[in-house]
Each structure stands twice: as structure tokens, then as C-alpha cells.
Design a protein around this motif. Structure first.
Motif, mmCIF file in Angstrom:
data_model
loop_
_atom_site.group_PDB
_atom_site.id
_atom_site.type_symbol
_atom_site.label_atom_id
_atom_site.label_comp_id
_atom_site.label_asym_id
_atom_site.label_seq_id
_atom_site.Cartn_x
_atom_site.Cartn_y
_atom_site.Cartn_z
ATOM 1 N N LEU A 185 30.642 52.855 48.748
ATOM 2 C CA LEU A 185 31.060 51.588 48.147
ATOM 3 C C LEU A 185 31.500 51.861 46.721
ATOM 4 O O LEU A 185 30.694 52.317 45.891
ATOM 5 N N ASN A 186 32.746 51.577 46.422
ATOM 6 C CA ASN A 186 33.322 51.844 45.107
ATOM 7 C C ASN A 186 33.684 50.522 44.445
ATOM 8 O O ASN A 186 34.496 49.763 44.978
ATOM 9 N N MET A 187 33.078 50.262 43.300
ATOM 10 C CA MET A 187 33.326 49.031 42.550
ATOM 11 C C MET A 187 34.442 49.303 41.554
ATOM 12 O O MET A 187 34.339 50.198 40.704
ATOM 13 N N VAL A 188 35.506 48.503 41.662
ATOM 14 C CA VAL A 188 36.710 48.717 40.859
ATOM 15 C C VAL A 188 37.127 47.384 40.250
ATOM 16 O O VAL A 188 37.111 46.350 40.921
ATOM 17 N N ARG A 189 37.492 47.424 38.998
ATOM 18 C CA ARG A 189 38.045 46.246 38.325
ATOM 19 C C ARG A 189 39.566 46.335 38.340
ATOM 20 O O ARG A 189 40.133 47.350 37.913
ATOM 21 N N LEU A 190 40.213 45.278 38.840
ATOM 22 C CA LEU A 190 41.674 45.225 38.901
ATOM 23 C C LEU A 190 42.155 44.296 37.791
ATOM 24 O O LEU A 190 42.139 43.076 37.927
ATOM 25 N N LEU A 215 39.382 58.627 46.433
ATOM 26 C CA LEU A 215 39.428 57.275 45.879
ATOM 27 C C LEU A 215 40.552 57.132 44.850
ATOM 28 O O LEU A 215 41.247 56.107 44.826
ATOM 29 N N ILE A 216 40.741 58.145 44.001
ATOM 30 C CA ILE A 216 41.812 58.087 42.999
ATOM 31 C C ILE A 216 43.168 57.961 43.683
ATOM 32 O O ILE A 216 44.015 57.144 43.283
ATOM 33 N N HIS A 217 43.409 58.748 44.735
ATOM 34 C CA HIS A 217 44.674 58.647 45.470
ATOM 35 C C HIS A 217 44.816 57.265 46.121
ATOM 36 O O HIS A 217 45.914 56.687 46.136
ATOM 37 N N THR A 218 43.724 56.739 46.637
ATOM 38 C CA THR A 218 43.772 55.423 47.281
ATOM 39 C C THR A 218 44.098 54.326 46.274
ATOM 40 O O THR A 218 44.921 53.443 46.542
ATOM 41 N N LEU A 219 43.471 54.359 45.109
ATOM 42 C CA LEU A 219 43.718 53.337 44.092
ATOM 43 C C LEU A 219 45.146 53.426 43.554
ATOM 44 O O LEU A 219 45.773 52.395 43.276
ATOM 45 N N GLU A 220 45.657 54.643 43.402
ATOM 46 C CA GLU A 220 47.040 54.781 42.937
ATOM 47 C C GLU A 220 48.005 54.153 43.943
ATOM 48 O O GLU A 220 48.978 53.491 43.561
ATOM 49 N N TRP A 275 51.081 46.827 44.728
ATOM 50 C CA TRP A 275 51.075 45.540 44.026
ATOM 51 C C TRP A 275 52.181 45.427 42.972
ATOM 52 O O TRP A 275 52.498 44.314 42.527
ATOM 53 N N LYS A 276 52.742 46.528 42.552
ATOM 54 C CA LYS A 276 53.649 46.542 41.408
ATOM 55 C C LYS A 276 54.836 45.594 41.540
ATOM 56 O O LYS A 276 55.148 44.858 40.598
ATOM 57 N N PRO A 277 55.553 45.525 42.683
ATOM 58 C CA PRO A 277 56.704 44.601 42.748
ATOM 59 C C PRO A 277 56.308 43.128 42.717
ATOM 60 O O PRO A 277 57.139 42.288 42.370
ATOM 61 N N VAL A 278 55.068 42.809 43.070
ATOM 62 C CA VAL A 278 54.635 41.412 43.147
ATOM 63 C C VAL A 278 53.942 40.979 41.870
ATOM 64 O O VAL A 278 54.314 39.978 41.237
ATOM 65 N N TYR A 279 52.911 41.724 41.482
ATOM 66 C CA TYR A 279 52.132 41.379 40.286
ATOM 67 C C TYR A 279 51.511 42.671 39.770
ATOM 68 O O TYR A 279 50.556 43.175 40.353
ATOM 69 N N PRO A 280 52.025 43.231 38.676
ATOM 70 C CA PRO A 280 51.515 44.526 38.191
ATOM 71 C C PRO A 280 50.045 44.416 37.782
ATOM 72 O O PRO A 280 49.656 43.519 37.038
ATOM 73 N N ILE A 281 49.223 45.341 38.271
ATOM 74 C CA ILE A 281 47.811 45.404 37.930
ATOM 75 C C ILE A 281 47.445 46.839 37.597
ATOM 76 O O ILE A 281 48.196 47.768 37.906
ATOM 77 N N GLN A 282 46.296 47.010 36.968
ATOM 78 C CA GLN A 282 45.771 48.319 36.637
ATOM 79 C C GLN A 282 44.322 48.391 37.115
ATOM 80 O O GLN A 282 43.606 47.389 37.076
ATOM 81 N N TYR A 283 43.897 49.559 37.574
ATOM 82 C CA TYR A 283 42.532 49.696 38.076
ATOM 83 C C TYR A 283 41.646 50.348 37.019
ATOM 84 O O TYR A 283 42.092 51.148 36.198
ATOM 85 N N CYS A 323 37.764 44.834 49.849
ATOM 86 C CA CYS A 323 37.132 43.521 49.736
ATOM 87 C C CYS A 323 37.452 42.935 48.373
ATOM 88 O O CYS A 323 37.119 43.521 47.330
ATOM 89 N N LEU A 324 38.094 41.773 48.372
ATOM 90 C CA LEU A 324 38.444 41.065 47.139
ATOM 91 C C LEU A 324 37.823 39.679 47.179
ATOM 92 O O LEU A 324 38.006 38.951 48.152
#
Length: 366
Positions: free
Chosen positions: A105-110, A161-166, A172-180, A220-221
Motif C-alpha cells: 500500500l503506497n500513500m501518494v499525494r497528488l 512504484l516510481i515508474h507507475t506514478l510517472e 493526467w497531463k492533457p486533462v489536468y496537470p498534477i504532480q505526485y 484508490c482515490l
């Protein structure tokens, strides 16, 4: 958006009866009666928040799966079959109840979205990837119950996980740019509570298979995280090329609008009278009026400028004092705000010598 449905016991009995060739048992369903005419409604039900299909969100997940397939091929030197399963709308308690133990389980802030997200790798998938990276043969599932991840396995999981988050950020970039922003990893759900038990979450299961064996990656969001983007995610995604054409059309329109000719109306005064007085008017009748010192000039009934009036070069003229702000009709009407800077004054160029305020030529009445 699809929801996971389960068969009731009566439906299961009916299916077995059809297979065995026995008569289908008659199911009598008692209709609930509400004496007061009020039906109970569960406010914690996921149906109260998700009513439309999130088409753009589904497109993001499909793009994420395509990117992840290419990344896994480069990372593992092995082709993976990745498919996006139907999105689940459920409570966080239901989601954590169905997770195997132990799970990664990896907790990530978007950012800039509020709240925390959870990227969950099934232990079967984790050990399958580790076995492949170390040159093992994928023949059968590995027993994962009863032991934790070693330091070497956790290091490989971090790289995965790093590859997955990238890939997820790129989708998401074309819709709404976010950073992890990665926070921490846990193995038990009680240490990775990103929401309350009754809070609604949006779960995207992604099936990753290598041959006949595979596992799940669950994204999970919390619904509160994507709720500000609900309109953006439910509407069909518009291609960037279409947006570029619209922007070009808006620029052309904004360039041609200033050249549009409008009729400026200056109403000097208004007199009220009854119908009887109006019918009694004859040639030579006099209506007493009182001219104001300042008037408002309008375009299609909308006040645009405040001005003084007089004559200039034997013509009636207006000397602009202030430009009035055009009201917005989609919001409650607010008091008019006067702007001191104006560009209309330079167009008339009246001076004090040629303009006498309040003096009108009597030979040419208004």
C-alpha cells in the motif's frame, strides 16, 4: 460506469435448478410497505455522489494502462497484458476488506488535489515481477501469506512504484496537470487510512498479467479528491487540436468585435404625463422640462458612459466624464463601479472654448 453486482441466493438457486434440469423454485418477493409513504434513504450510499459516467476519467485510465504496458516492457524485458477493469464506487471499508494481506500500500499525494491516494499492488503481482527480474520461470503462483517483503523486494517495489506514478501523471497531463509526492508504504490497511470507513472512494482495478498468471494494481482515490473536477471528468474529453481551433476562433472574434458599429443614445430628459394630458396636447403646447447637468449614454439600453452635453463646431456633442462598467447578467446586480481611465475621451477632443455646458442652440431644439 459499471458497478460490480453480486447474485443473490435466490438467483444462485435458480441457476443451479436450470443446470440440473429441475423445476425452478418459485420466488415470492414481498413488497415492502411504508405506512407513512416515506422510503428510507442511505446517505452513505455511493449512488448519491456518482450519477454520471466519468468518460474522461475512463480515458485517463486507458491511457495510463497503455503507458504502463510500455514501461513494464522496458523495465522487465517482458511483455505484459494490461487491462482496465470497471471502475468501482464503494466505501473505503469495503475496499480495504477485499484487499489481500500482506499488500503493498503506497500513500501518494497528488498535488494540487486535496487528500491522499492509494496505489495498491497485490502480493501475487509483486512476487511475480520480482521472480521475473531475477530470471525465474513463471509457472505457478507463489505462496505469499505469512511473510513480509524483504529489503531487496522493497527496493524493487520502489522502482516499480516510481515508474507507475510517472505513467499516471503523464496520463493526467492533457486533462489536468498534477504532480505526485510519495509519502510512505504500508503492508496493512489499518496503517494506510486515507479516508473514513464510510467515505466514498473511486477504485480503478488494473489487471496485469504475464502469460496466464497476474495480479491487480488498485488505484484508490477518495471521491472528495476528484469532486472539484467532476464536471471535467464526466464530460467527453476534447482533443487539443479542437481546443486550438476554438482559441483561434476566439482570437479572430475578439479582434473583429472592436470594429463593430453600435448606436450610442443620449437621453437628455424624460417627462411623465397621463393619457388625458397626452390627448389634450395641441400644436403650440409647451411641456416644461428640466435638463440635468450630466446624462448617461446607453447602447441597447445599457449605460456605458457618463457625460456632459453642449455644442462643438455647431454640432451637439458629449464630453465624456466617466466610463461605466457593463453589468454581468449572470450574477446578481451590483452597484455600478466607475472607472477613471477611459479611451473614449480621446475620440471627441472637446475643449472648454468650443463647448459650453448646458447651452443648446435654440434654433435647433432637441
Amino acid at each position: 460506469m459499471a458497478y460490480d453486482t453480486f447474485l443473490s441466493q435466490n438467483e444462485v438457486d435458480s441457476l443451479f435448478a436450470e443446470i440440473e434440469g429441475t423445476p425452478t423454485p418459485k420466488i415470492e418477493v414481498e413488497e415492502q410497505v411504508y405506512p407513512d409513504g416515506v422510503r428510507p434513504y442511505d446517505l452513505s450510499s455511493p449512488e448519491r455522489v456518482i450519477r454520471k459516467r466519468m468518460q474522461t476519467f475512463e480515458l485517463i485510465n486507458e491511457r495510463f494502462a497503455r503507458n504502463l504496458r510500455a514501461v513494464l516492457l522496458s523495465f522487465m524485458r517482458r511483455n505484459a497484458d494490461i487491462s482496465v477493469l470497471p471502475i468501482k464506487i464503494q466505501t473505503f471499508a469495503e475496499f480495504e476488506r477485499n484487499l489481500p494481506v500482506p499488500s503493498n500500500l503506497n500513500m501518494v499525494r497528488l498535488e494540487p488535489l486535496r487528500g491522499l491516494s492509494l496505489f495498491c499492488f497485490d502480493p501475487t503481482l509483486v512476487f511475480l515481477i520480482i521472480e521475473t527480474l531475477f530470471g525465474g520461470q513463471i509457472k505457478q503462483n507463489t505462496r505469499v501469506e505469512g511473510r513480509d517483503f524483504t529489503a531487496t523486494e522493497q527496493r524493487i517495489i520502489q522502482r516499480l512504484l516510481i515508474h507507475t506514478l510517472e505513467c499516471y501523471i503523464h496520463a493526467w497531463k492533457p486533462v489536468y496537470p498534477i504532480q505526485y509526492h510519495y509519502l510512505r508504504s504500508e503492508m496493512h490497511t489499518k496503517f494506510a487510512n486515507i479516508a473514513n470507513s464510510n467515505e466514498v472512494v473511486v477504485v480503478t482495478p488494473i489487471r496485469i498479467e504475464f502469460g496466464t498468471i497476474g495480479g491487480l494494481l488498485n488505484v484508490c482515490l477518495p471521491y472528495s479528491m476528484i469532486e472539484p473536477l467532476r464536471d471535467l471528468l464526466t464530460e467527453p474529453f476534447q482533443d487539443e487540436s479542437v481546443k486550438g481551433n476554438e482559441n483561434k476562433w476566439l482570437r479572430q472574434l475578439s479582434g473583429q468585435v472592436p470594429e463593430t458599429e453600435v448606436e450610442l443614445v443620449a437621453n437628455f430628459t424624460t417627462t411623465e404625463c397621463t393619457l388625458e394630458q397626452l390627448m389634450a396636447l395641441k400644436e403650440g403646447s409647451v411641456l416644461p422640462i428640466k435638463l440635468p447637468t450630466e446624462i448617461e449614454a446607453t447602447v441597447d439600453g445599457i449605460p456605458v458612459i457618463s457625460a456632459k452635453y453642449g455644442t462643438f463646431n455647431k454640432h451637439y456633442a458629449l464630453s465624456v466624464i466617466k466610463r461605466l462598467e457593463i453589468p454581468y447578467f449572470d450574477t446578481p446586480e451590483e452597484p455600478k463601479v466607475v472607472l477613471e481611465d477611459t479611451t473614449i475621451d480621446d475620440e471627441i477632443l472637446l475643449d472648454d472654448n468650443g463647448l459650453s455646458a448646458g447651452r443648446i442652440n435654440a434654433e435647433k431644439p432637441i
